[in-house]
Enzyme design. Sequence first.
Site, PDB file in Angstrom:
ATOM      1  N   ASN A   9     -52.124 -83.259  29.999  1.00  0.00           N
ATOM      2  CA  ASN A   9     -53.404 -83.452  30.684  1.00  0.00           C
ATOM      3  C   ASN A   9     -54.212 -84.471  29.890  1.00  0.00           C
ATOM      4  OD1 ASN A   9     -55.849 -83.276  32.003  1.00  0.00           O
ATOM      5  ND2 ASN A   9     -56.344 -81.226  31.253  1.00  0.00           N
ATOM      6  N   LYS A  11     -56.975 -85.903  30.679  1.00  0.00           N
ATOM      7  CA  LYS A  11     -58.420 -85.792  30.878  1.00  0.00           C
ATOM      8  C   LYS A  11     -59.027 -87.180  31.159  1.00  0.00           C
ATOM      9  CE  LYS A  11     -58.347 -81.555  28.245  1.00  0.00           C
ATOM     10  NZ  LYS A  11     -59.092 -80.590  27.415  1.00  0.00           N
ATOM     11  N   HIS A  99     -59.043 -75.806  35.957  1.00  0.00           N
ATOM     12  CA  HIS A  99     -59.142 -75.977  34.507  1.00  0.00           C
ATOM     13  C   HIS A  99     -60.526 -75.497  34.051  1.00  0.00           C
ATOM     14  CE1 HIS A  99     -59.397 -77.919  30.567  1.00  0.00           C
ATOM     15  NE2 HIS A  99     -58.079 -78.023  30.610  1.00  0.00           N
ATOM     16  N   GLU A 101     -62.652 -76.658  32.112  1.00  0.00           N
ATOM     17  CA  GLU A 101     -63.703 -77.676  32.124  1.00  0.00           C
ATOM     18  C   GLU A 101     -64.265 -77.859  33.531  1.00  0.00           C
ATOM     19  OE1 GLU A 101     -61.618 -79.891  28.352  1.00  0.00           O
ATOM     20  OE2 GLU A 101     -61.433 -80.789  30.336  1.00  0.00           O
ATOM     21  N   GLU A 171     -54.949 -70.761  29.396  1.00  0.00           N
ATOM     22  CA  GLU A 171     -55.654 -71.594  28.427  1.00  0.00           C
ATOM     23  C   GLU A 171     -56.899 -70.859  27.941  1.00  0.00           C
ATOM     24  OE1 GLU A 171     -54.820 -76.133  28.849  1.00  0.00           O
ATOM     25  OE2 GLU A 171     -56.302 -75.526  30.303  1.00  0.00           O
ATOM     26  N   GLY A 177     -59.528 -77.981  22.768  1.00  0.00           N
ATOM     27  CA  GLY A 177     -60.235 -79.067  22.099  1.00  0.00           C
ATOM     28  C   GLY A 177     -60.983 -78.649  20.849  1.00  0.00           C
ATOM     29  N   SER A 217     -54.924 -76.508  22.260  1.00  0.00           N
ATOM     30  CA  SER A 217     -54.645 -77.116  20.950  1.00  0.00           C
ATOM     31  C   SER A 217     -53.169 -76.999  20.574  1.00  0.00           C
ATOM     32  CB  SER A 217     -55.532 -76.494  19.866  1.00  0.00           C
ATOM     33  OG  SER A 217     -56.899 -76.767  20.120  1.00  0.00           O
TER      34      SER A 217
END
Length: 255
Positions: A9, A11, A99, A101, A171, A177, A217
Amino acid sequence: MRRPLIAGNWKMYKTHLEAMTLVQQLAHELAGHDFERVEVAVCPPFTSLRTIQTLIDSDRYEFGLGAQNMHVDKEGAFTGEVSPSMLKALDVDYVILGHSERRELFGETDEGVNAKVRAAFATEMTPIMCVGETESEREAGETEPKVERQVKAGLAGLKPDAVRKIVIAYEPIWAIGTGKTATPQDAQGTISFIRRLLGSDFGAEVAGDTRILYGGSVKAGNAASLLGQADIDGALVGGASLDGGEFAAIVKAAK
């Protein structure tokens, strides 16, 4: 047997020219790789999809192509959105949906994710549906209730044959991140829990066929220990997927 999937991904990184360079580097690093044993997919920004599709086709790279999001409708007056049919026209194989985010920053709901999951299947793309808990939810012992709610809502209305084709990515939000990573045992525990949910709702055969990834991560240094767990079928890789050598090392660890 479930074939591992390592998906990158990217991003909001990489121009279309940078994306081309990265895919070429990745192809070089994975020369001789057995894609029948471990599947590899790249999920660049919308602006690079056509470039990467052309590169994959012209050089016969065996990478799957994924998008990072989509609108639920086929077309309409939705400024700034991209439809499922637009992605399908670019030979997109996978689409990341739900996701954290998107949920945390853009207010996406479980019900909205479910609508997109069904739209992806209707357009013959495979959803990578993301679920996971925040650090405060984890500390409060709410990981399983949160994940159960997301899984059940995201799969609502799907037939068993669709569920066995979906990819679920666990996740933990606190590990995305941040440099923090769930221990292999913690990741296995939650992913095993997801598989039990699938078995309860759709039967043991479907649960055994559905691929469940870990994301958060993931790096070359921890990939082997994570991917060695019985129920972890691959990884949704963020920052490490932006480096061809690092991402290739994660793919190789999946063997």
